[in-house]
Scaffold this motif. Structure first.
Motif, PDB file in Angstrom:
ATOM      1  N   GLU A 134       0.820  -1.213   0.000  1.00  0.00           N
ATOM      2  CA  GLU A 134       0.000   0.000   0.000  1.00  0.00           C
ATOM      3  C   GLU A 134       0.840   1.242   0.000  1.00  0.00           C
ATOM      4  O   GLU A 134       0.381   2.323  -0.296  1.00  0.00           O
ATOM      5  N   HIS A 170     -13.361   1.490  -8.488  1.00  0.00           N
ATOM      6  CA  HIS A 170     -13.175   0.047  -8.347  1.00  0.00           C
ATOM      7  C   HIS A 170     -11.890  -0.252  -7.582  1.00  0.00           C
ATOM      8  O   HIS A 170     -11.557  -1.412  -7.377  1.00  0.00           O
ATOM      9  N   MET A 177     -10.194  -0.644  -4.412  1.00  0.00           N
ATOM     10  CA  MET A 177     -10.555  -0.762  -2.993  1.00  0.00           C
ATOM     11  C   MET A 177      -9.556  -0.090  -2.062  1.00  0.00           C
ATOM     12  O   MET A 177      -9.968   0.595  -1.118  1.00  0.00           O
ATOM     13  N   PRO A 178      -8.255  -0.241  -2.307  1.00  0.00           N
ATOM     14  CA  PRO A 178      -7.346   0.453  -1.392  1.00  0.00           C
ATOM     15  C   PRO A 178      -7.597   1.962  -1.389  1.00  0.00           C
ATOM     16  O   PRO A 178      -7.629   2.587  -0.327  1.00  0.00           O
ATOM     17  N   HIS A 179      -7.821   2.513  -2.556  1.00  0.00           N
ATOM     18  CA  HIS A 179      -8.103   3.949  -2.604  1.00  0.00           C
ATOM     19  C   HIS A 179      -9.388   4.273  -1.862  1.00  0.00           C
ATOM     20  O   HIS A 179      -9.455   5.219  -1.082  1.00  0.00           O
ATOM     21  N   MET A 198     -11.709  -4.725   3.402  1.00  0.00           N
ATOM     22  CA  MET A 198     -11.937  -4.696   1.954  1.00  0.00           C
ATOM     23  C   MET A 198     -12.593  -5.993   1.498  1.00  0.00           C
ATOM     24  O   MET A 198     -13.462  -5.986   0.629  1.00  0.00           O
ATOM     25  N   ASP A 258      -3.863  -8.553   3.916  1.00  0.00           N
ATOM     26  CA  ASP A 258      -5.302  -8.525   3.615  1.00  0.00           C
ATOM     27  C   ASP A 258      -5.600  -7.704   2.381  1.00  0.00           C
ATOM     28  O   ASP A 258      -6.391  -8.072   1.537  1.00  0.00           O
ATOM     29  N   PHE A 272      -8.001  -9.174  -0.585  1.00  0.00           N
ATOM     30  CA  PHE A 272      -9.432  -8.872  -0.531  1.00  0.00           C
ATOM     31  C   PHE A 272     -10.157  -9.265  -1.808  1.00  0.00           C
ATOM     32  O   PHE A 272     -11.330  -9.576  -1.773  1.00  0.00           O
ATOM     33  N   LEU A 327     -12.673  -1.913 -15.031  1.00  0.00           N
ATOM     34  CA  LEU A 327     -13.317  -3.126 -14.521  1.00  0.00           C
ATOM     35  C   LEU A 327     -13.473  -3.126 -13.012  1.00  0.00           C
ATOM     36  O   LEU A 327     -12.658  -2.550 -12.288  1.00  0.00           O
ATOM     37  N   GLY A 328     -14.503  -3.791 -12.565  1.00  0.00           N
ATOM     38  CA  GLY A 328     -14.725  -3.975 -11.140  1.00  0.00           C
ATOM     39  C   GLY A 328     -13.735  -4.975 -10.568  1.00  0.00           C
ATOM     40  O   GLY A 328     -12.963  -5.614 -11.300  1.00  0.00           O
ATOM     41  N   VAL A 329     -13.777  -5.101  -9.272  1.00  0.00           N
ATOM     42  CA  VAL A 329     -12.842  -5.990  -8.580  1.00  0.00           C
ATOM     43  C   VAL A 329     -12.970  -7.411  -9.127  1.00  0.00           C
ATOM     44  O   VAL A 329     -11.979  -8.053  -9.499  1.00  0.00           O
TER      45      VAL A 329
END
Ligand SMILES: Nc1ncnc2c1ncn2[C@@H]1O[C@H](COP(=O)(O)OP(=O)(O)OP(=O)(O)O)[C@@H](O)[C@H]1O
Ligand SMILES: Nc1ncnc2c1ncn2[C@@H]1O[C@H](COP(=O)(O)OP(=O)(O)OP(=O)(O)O)[C@@H](O)[C@H]1O
Ligand SMILES: O[C@@H]1[C@H](O)[C@H](O)CO[C@H]1O
Ligand SMILES: [Mg+2]
Ligand SMILES: [Mg+2]
Lengths: 353, 314, 258, 353, 258
Positions: free
Chosen positions: A5, C207, C209-211, C238, D3, D7, E180-182
């Protein structure tokens, strides 16, 4: 936070300078090409100058005289004015097939208001201009609000305006002598003045000023930018805050108004008020626009190019006629030369890209 | 010396022949002919530009069939002021003296002749005639009006405004429609009027191509035998159609004569400044009109198709 | 607290496809609300319905408690709602500066502006350049370049810069970083934080997730045209969020996690 | 793995079903609307049927007779055939202004080859068809390979073909009677046959079959799909593997060939070979295409719609004449009705969307 | 080992902008090569030059050691190079099935195919549906829907499915997961692995570092129109890669990390 991250933090330390690349050294032709690339309206200008040079070389002073050259300007004035209206519309990805009909209808209204109803000529002219603007408004309203295709709307309006014109005027011509006597203001655009051997008419001056004004407006006002945006991608323009409907309606109204001015100029050019004039104004104005490099799909091109496009056709026509080609040969050659002019234009754009 | 010929179009055989006549005469007299034409009938601006070009070119004179007879006068004056002799061919200017001279057919008379012929052929039946009027175009140029009104006059129908076709109220007229003066338009206009009244038995046509088109429409419903078609022009295909019974009668005009007379006049003008003179009692030089039919009617002078074929022009 | 922007029962059908299926929506003052969901879940349709780009077939939208009925995006903009659409909404043939100021051009001061209505190009160009520099879009060499000549990411950067520069009440971003590079994405996230610190609430569709978890105050999970639930990123991982939006896991019952 | 990288695995367990939504119950009108939405070519059909109904109600059996209705078909045949050519071109986002000129030129070639050169009539017809195809090829080559705008290329070609036509034919008409005697095959398309009171010509049958064939090709062959793709977005089509140049050239060639057939049909209709015909073919064919719902920007619409568009104009024209409108008023009303027809079309599409 | 696809000294200028500045490029058989770089670095221009979509001003391209000079994408496709462009290259008004089979439509067997040249719609539709289901794009309800009615992500899914279905020698993906989505992104990554296991090499342009590091065998770092370096994801961290591409860190000297 885990490394994965965190990795994005690496961006913080980057070089913050703007990328620089070598600019290739161009030389004279290269510079010209680059310049044409940046000012695409000048490409038809190059074609124009070249064709004047060629006819000048072939015909000598018969063609290359102030008289003949200004004659081309005079012969182009009406197409140039109508072409200015057409340019605005085509820039919005529309098309106006009613330009010729609006022009003639307006000129007939000016004439009839003066001669049939006896109105003061100034007022008659205002009536004519108002009629043109109103027909333009109808076009715009049907296109912007009712969302009908411009081709169909203006095609229908063409027929409507032309038939109205015939019905209303009862096919009567108002004679030049009568106008000159009773309402010379109607012939204003035909007034000539000489600069040396060169003969200019008010209509020519009007055409040049009109194109210059519109070029300024299109480039330097918000409205002008909106015209381009609407032609480019109307959905995107709407989403990014342009009032597409209002822009469209205003464009068609202005187009109608300019055509009404063309009607006034037409009286000056032919002297009389004739309901049968202007039948070729559609095709000629669209030709000028397209030769001038404005895309029929909207949003691209410059109104200056249209003026050069109109002049290119004018030069070809007079040049060929002076060379003694008869009518059908002239049409054939003009057909070929129109294609040739655009081919040269494309070629210049390509090598200069 | 250069002489200019400016016609309404150069697609109509009438003007093509006119041009050929002018060309032949010009060659004979050692002059150069430059010819100009509008793109379509009624294309007035191209004619204005053509006059300007002729002035620029230093021509001696202009032969002109005007698309807009009164509007063109301004440009004609410009040419005359520049020392050119301007002769109107086929179509008189308005006013007629705007040109130095006019060599033309009397178009009203041309119409009148076929009108009288139709009246005479029908005899008593004329009272019950059902007439289709196939005109040129909605802009009603002067030849269009003159021939139409001439025909009606000859047939004995009240003209209302003689400067306009279509305002007549006589119930025998089924309707007016426009043909653009070609076969396609003639057929369509005829069909439209037939749909309105299938029992039409007299058809006036502006010219012979329109008549040929009308005939096709009648043929397709099998009525070609019981309808009188009349027309104007006297071109060779038209005269052949008179011979074959397609057209009952046609008024022949003489474009070659107009053209050659015109070129001669300009040659004379260039030589010593003489201007042409008019036909006795008319304000123009009448190049004449002749009715051609194989079924002559008493009281109307005519020649037959064989004779007409000798005089026809294309 | 009263939501600044509220949608109730929104329905939008396209022929057979129901893009919004009685969907609710709330945005509270000063927050960053993320909207996540599968492709085709109806996220873009939702924000279009809110920003006037489409008129919903049913349902109501409220701005600061007052019912609004936008029929064009211009109305939404005038009400202070600024949107970056997924399709970017730019005029390809026009320049970057023209696009950024489309519909709210700056005019020259004095006579030339008021009477000649002349645009103040130098000022617009300078402002545009500044905004792009803020986003780190320095690879753009020429502010008068036509937008169609920009790379995919550059184009998106221009759209985001435009919205950030003009939004006054609500800023809506539909996948603003999709085409952006790592560096440029970070700049956008910073910008989002920055806008929030100015007190302006933001809707962020993403889309990434971390953001989303990094910046969002609340997360609206969209599924099959509906709001499935709203979760607080502090309470869920998440993985949970992804599981909700794909239907792998039942959503929590209390949906209004303010 | 932390994680945050893991995810995404949550997706594995998701519901794998396709989303289902309620389909609103529509009722009859709703069903009709939906059906029109799925088959947009039928919208002009609705307008057509409605206008026939209205004129039928107003005029009774005069209009609503097999004779009048088949007359409309006959009057539409040429426009319908040329419109088919125009449709193909417009689907590629082009425009063909030379259709009328190609048509007339081909018919003149057929006539002259038979009568001036004395060739066997079958061979003369093949010559005419070849000339049409060749002019189409020139158009296509200039547009696809030289990348010139279709408007300009076909405008130039229009003038060139028309002038060639006049120069070549010396404006001589070949008379119907001579053709009927010596080369009746040239009049094939004019041959009529009756079904009860209804009169059909071979030209009408040809038009219907041609449109049906093209509708099949456009929908059910790869080439047809490529035509749409090229018109939709030529860059995208090129990137996704369509040979854009070849497709364009083939479209213009086929357009030329169809126009040559139209020239043959023209001889059948007017009986004679006349160089002055076909002057309105451009504008009429484009009108039919646009009323039929094909977008001038390419890639959208159906050729069936064009046929209905052509018939709508035919119905209006005859209907108005039968109602006693004079020529000028008909002209005016047709203008208004063209706009009206497209407005109704748009409205139906909107409510059925 | 000889690269299957090789570029040398590629240059492409657009007016004043130099998008490719003497750029080199290598793709080895069977590998997944990621190309990363800032927005506007010239990544898309690079792959366009390789796939025939643009003709480079200078430089050479070699496929399996043989010099190639593609002047149209069709030639590249016929040579087995399949590309998903960033702009997706679809015909908006045509259906999903039409788009997937554009340029290589299937014809009915027998007379109807050979003589009537009739398309085999049912088969094309079935195949299209299968490919989309593989990608998990199940929210698409109707395979005959026009592409312009799809959501941004759905559209991208269709483009990726097309390339995966037809690529035989090289597959090039320009930011295939941007919209695109996850869930859908994961499917694309799986698909990439799958294609690789069939022995087909892949070029993947992406701004998503976790994805790049997950699947790539080698990473080509692009900067200012040039190949800056090639790194092995096992030897460097994501932070390193980002630092290289943004210029924050000097690249390693050995560039050919095979
Ligand atoms: N103009 C349209 N016509 C028909 N269907 C449409 C239209 N716009 C959207 N849809 C459909 O509506 C549904 C929702 O689309 P929407 O764009 O809102 O999805 P999204 O959640 O934004 O997806 P993504 O994450 O891929 O952007 C999709 O199934 C799409 O196909
Ligand atoms: N058609 C064009 N005309 C002019 N300039 C162009 C054109 N296409 C690309 N460029 C310029 O070339 C440079 C490289 O563009 P390219 O699309 O290759 O970048 P990229 O690395 O793919 O960026 P992104 O990650 O944003 O997609 C950019 O500065 C862009 O503005
Ligand atoms: O007199 C001529 C010819 O007869 C022609 O048919 C039409 O134009 C007229 O001027
Ligand atoms: Mg979306
Ligand atoms: Mg890119």
């Amino acid at each position: 936070m885990s490394d994965s991250e965190n990795f994005e933090q690496g961006t913080k330390r980057g070089n913050q300078g703007v990328a620089k690349f070598d600019r290739p050294n161009r030389g004279m032709i290269g510079t010209l090409q680059h310049w044409l690339h940046v000012n695409p309206a000048l490409v038809p200008l190059v074609v124009l100058v070249a064709s004047i040079a060629v006819f000048g070389a072939l015909l000598g002073s018969k063609f290359f005289s102030p008289f003949a050259l200004t004659l081309i300007l005079q012969q182009t004035a009406i197409v140039g004015i109508v072409g200015a209206a057409q340019s605005l519309v085509i820039l919005t990805a529309g098309i106006d097939l009613s330009v010729g009909a609006i022009m003639v209808l307006s000129s007939v209204v000016m004439g009839q208001a003066t001669f049939r109803y006896g109105l003061p000529v100034e007022f008659a002219i205002v009536c004519g201009l108002a009629v043109g603007t109103f027909v333009g408004f109808l076009n715009g309203w049907l296109i912007a609000i009712m969302r009908l295709p411009p081709f169909i709307v203006t095609l229908g309006m063409w027929q409507i305006a032309l038939a109205t014109n015939f019905l209303y005027s009862a096919n009567e011509t108002i004679r030049s002598q009568d106008i000159a006597e009773q309402a010379p203001l109607l012939q204003l655009f035909g007034a000539t003045f000489k600069v040396g051997e060169a003969v200019f008419t008010v209509g020519v001056i009007f055409m040049v000023l009109l194109v210059a004004l519109l070029a300024y407006i299109l480039k330097h006002t918000a409205w002008g930018r909106h015209v381009y945006a609407v032609g480019d991608d109307p959905d995107a323009a709407e989403l990014s805050g342009v009032n597409v409907k209002r822009t469209l309606i205003s464009v068609y109204m202005i187009s109608g108004l300019i055509c009404a001015f063309a009607g006034w100029a037409l009286i000056g050019r032919i002297g009389s008020v004739s309901p049968t004039s202007g039948q070729l104004a559609n095709i000629e104005s669209i030709t000028a626009v397209v030769i001038g490099g404005i895309s029929l799909f909207g949003g691209r091109g410059s109104i200056l190019g249209m003026l050069f496009g109109a002049l290119i056709v004018g030069v070809f026509t007079l040049g060929l006629r002076l060379m003694g080609a008869d009518a059908q040969w002239t049409y054939l050659l003009i057909g070929a030369l129109i294609i040739g002019a655009v081919a040269v234009d494309q070629w210049i754009r390509k090598v200069s890209a | 010396d250069t002489v200019c010929l400016i016609t309404k179009t150069d697609t109509n055989p009438f003007f093509v022949k006119m041009k050929e006549g002018a060309e032949a005469k010009a060659t004979e007299l050692g002059m150069t002919l430059k010819s100009f034409a509008g793109k379509i009938d009624g294309d007035h601006e191209t004619q204005v530009a053509a006059i300007e070009t002729c002035i620029a070119d230093g021509a001696k004179g202009i032969l002109l069939t005007a698309s807009d007879t009164s509007s063109i006068t301004g440009s004609v004056k410009q040419a005359r002021d520049a020392g050119l002799l301007v002769i109107a061919l086929d179509t008189p200017l308005d006013p007629i003296d705007a040109a130095d001279a006019t060599f033309a057919t009397d178009n009203f008379l041309a119409g009148e002749l076929i009108g009288k012929w139709a009246l005479g052929t029908l005899g008593a039946e004329a009272a019950n005639a059902k007439i289709a009027m196939l005109d040129l175009g909605v802009s009603q140029p002067s030849v269009d009006v003159l021939r139409d009104q001439g025909f009606l006059q000859g047939f004995g129908i009240d003209l209302a405004d003689p400067n306009k076709w279509g305002d007549e109220t006589d119930p025998r007229i089924v309707g007016n429609d426009v043909t653009a003066g070609n076969e396609e338009g003639g057929r369509k206009a005829m069909e439209n009027l037939l749909a309105k009244d299938p029992m039409i038995n007299v058809v006036y046509t502006i010219n012979e191509p329109a008549a040929a088109g009308a005939y096709e429409a009648l043929k397709s419903i099998g009525r070609e035998k019981d309808v009188l078609i009349v027309s104007v022009d006297g071109g060779c295909p038209g005269v052949a159609n008179v011979r074959d019974g397609v057209i009952g009668a046609t008024s022949q005009q003489y474009p070659l004569l107009m053209a050659s007379k015109g070129v001669e006049a300009i040659a004379a003008w260039a030589k010593d400044g003489t201007k042409p003179t008019n036909t006795e009692g008319k304000n123009f030089f009448d190049t004449g009109v002749t009715l051609i039919t194989n079924t002559p009617v008493e009281g109307v002078d005519s020649i037959d198709a064989a004779k007409g074929a000798e005089l026809c022009w294309g | 607290m009263e939501p600044i922007l509220k949608g109730r029962n929104l329905v939008k059908r396209y022929g057979r496809v129901t893009a919004l299926d009685h969907c609710d929506f709330d945005l509270y003052p000063g927050e960053i609300l993320a909207v996540i969901g599968d492709n085709g879940a109806g996220k873009s349709s939702l924000i279009k319905a809110i920003s006037g780009a489409i008129v919903p077939d049913e349902g109501e939208v409220y701005l600061e408690g007052k019912r609004i009925r936008f029929t064009s995006p211009i109305q939404a903009r005038n009400a202070g709602i600024e949107t970056v659409y997924q399709t970017l909404a730019m005029s390809p043939a026009l320049s970057i500066a023209d696009n950024m100021f489309m519909g709210r051009e700056l005019r020259k001061p004095g006579f030339r502006g008021t009477w000649l209505r002349q645009l103040d190009r130098p000022r617009m160009e300078k402002l545009a350049r500044d905004k792009l520099t803020e986003l780190g879009l320095m690879t753009i060499q020429n502010i008068n370049q036509a937008v169609e000549t920009l790379s995919g990411g550059q184009r998106q950067g221009v759209a985001v810069a435009r919205a950030a520069a003009f939004g006054s009440k609500v800023i809506i971003l539909d996948e603003p970083t999709a085409a952006l590079g790592v560096k440029e994405s970070r700049k956008v996230l910073e910008l989002i934080q920055d806008v929030k610190s100015r007190g302006i609430p933001i809707i962020l569709i993403s889309h990434n997730m971390p953001h989303v978890f990094e910046v969002a105050d609340r997360i609206h999970v969209h599924r099959l045209g509906k709001r499935l639930c709203v979760v607080n990123p502090k309470d869920y991982t998440m993985s949970d969020a992804v599981a909700f939006m794909t239907g792998a896991k039942e959503p929590p019952l209390e949906t209004a996690a303010v």
